[in-house]
Design an enzyme around this catalytic site. Structure first.
Site: not given
Length: 435
Positions: A78, A140
């Site tokens: 991500d 994250e």
């Protein structure tokens, strides 16, 4: 490398922003593409950890040869939102090659590091001389239930060493291991003094001003030099590498005539001591302000804590300090928010020695040690899940890569050397374990 660069560009082109109010489909698309790359690189037993309100965590393994250690590879697929796209010289999700770099959101943080893992596995034909476990997460940047998950399922993360590839070099061409992370905690401060605003001409000078009260409280957090003045917050000398004053001014965009905050070596202030930053303030905006005494004000503080100090202890020190104040006789309401523990690595073990040799060979330069003022809460959770594992933090990023900002980029040369270092590490670590 040509193939790896093409794959990195395809991955960067996917806007995998795992934040609220962003579509989930691109995150899933990035997940699926990374799974395909891992399968092609020889990873077996590919699976996912599914947790509430959390993007899937990719897991997989390559069994260890007899007597060989196992290495866990970490990264995340991500990315941060693009932010103000007008500040980008090229579109954030249209990867662009120029001047020996690939530009785009996530090109450095952290998709280049995922690609480095893939490249290192391919260098061994999918059969490295060590066992491999995969833990690639997909949320994250925003945070998720995975941050605290590893200690509840330690077997999924069983390894002798962990490569946390979400970091990079202090500067391009200078191989760097990150050996410590500061902890991070939130603190909120509120002041309410009046039921409503009152005329600043008629009542100003005697009416209790909430904003002045808050400003007076915030001013006590630092001394006249800008050093943190809260008792109970740890600060130690730092003997690793650090930025020069000129590098720091360039990296932070300091304006001419401005001064750094605090005193002492930069590395000590950034990595081995506390920081308290006012990152939000609720107060009337200047352009729409009325001539009135402010009845309510609130501040949002981000507190960074020495890597070896308990983050809750540091947060509590700030809260105690503020609660003891009565600026102009007025009471403050102080509350704590989220807190993520810091981490200090144990150095000198077989994995550490193997990585130092491997990085020195890949870059042709001595390996430096640095810390990070940022925090990666998962590192502490992984350490709790596997307390005997050596944790090594490095990667293809560098101090000038622009992560989280506009015009993020990864240098292709740094990516190549990261792949070489990791591939060589597998060999060197297997030799260390066989001694």
């Amino acid at each position: 490398m040509p193939r790896l660069c093409d794959e990195l560009e395809r991955l960067v082109a996917i806007p995998s922003i795992a934040f609220p109010n962003h579509p989930k489909e691109p995150v899933r698309r990035a997940h699926d593409y990374v799974v395909d790359l891992l399968r092609d690189a020889g990873v077996q037993d590919l699976d996912a950890i599914e947790l509430p309100d959390t993007s899937p965590v990719i897991t997989g393994r390559i069994p260890a040869p007899p007597g060989a250690p196992t290495v866990l590879l970490y990264g995340h697929y991500d990315v941060q939102p693009a932010g103000d796209e007008s500040a980008w010289e090229t579109p954030p999700f249209t990867p662009t090659r120029k001047d020996g770099a690939i530009y785009g959101r996530g090109a450095a943080d952290c998709k280049s590091n995922l690609i480095a893992h893939i490249g290192a596995l391919r260098a061994h034909g999918g059969r490295p001389p060590v066992g491999v476990r995969i833990a690639f997460e997909g949320q994250e940047e925003y945070g998720s239930a995975f941050d605290d998950y590893p200690p509840s399922d330690p077997g999924r993360f069983a390894a002798d060493a962990m490569l946390i590839c979400d970091m990079g070099n202090v500067r391009p061409g200078s191989p760097t291991l990150t050996v410590a992370l500061r902890g991070a905690a939130d603190v909120y401060v509120e002041v309410r003094t009046l039921k409503h605003p009152v005329h600043s001409g008629e009542f100003g000078g005697a009416a209790p001003d909430a904003l002045l009260t808050l400003i007076a409280a915030l001013a006590t957090l630092h001394d006249a030099n800008g050093d943190v003045a809260v008792p109970g917050m740890r600060r130690d000398a730092w003997d690793g590498t650090a930025y020069s004053d000129e590098e720091f001014a360039h990296l932070t965009g300091m304006l001419p005539g401005t001064a750094q905050l605090g005193t002492g070596p930069i590395g000590e202030r950034l990595w081995h001591g506390p920081a308290i930053t006012v990152i939000g303030l609720d107060a009337p905006a200047v352009d729409s302000a009325a001539s009135a005494v402010v009845p309510y004000a609130r501040a949002y503080l981000n507190v960074r804590v020495h890597p070896e100090q308990d983050v809750k202890e540091g947060q509590a020190a700030v809260i105690r300090h503020l609660e003891a104040l009565r600026p102009f006789g007025n009471e403050l309401k102080v509350t704590g928010g989220d807190a993520g523990a810091g981490y200090a690595a144990t150095m000198g073990g077989p994995a550490y020695r193997a990585m130092r040799r491997s990085m020195a060979a890949a870059w042709g330069a001595d390996v430096a040690e640095m810390a990070s003022g940022g925090s990666i809460p998962l590192v502490n959770a992984l350490a709790k899940a596997q307390p005997a594992a050596e944790i090594l933090m490095f990667g293809a990023e560098d101090g000038e890569c622009g992560l989280h900002g506009p015009n993020e980029r990864v240098l292709i040369d740094e990516l190549e050397k990261t792949v070489l270092a990791e591939a060589r590490f597998f060999d060197e670590y297997a030799k260390e374990a066989g001694r």
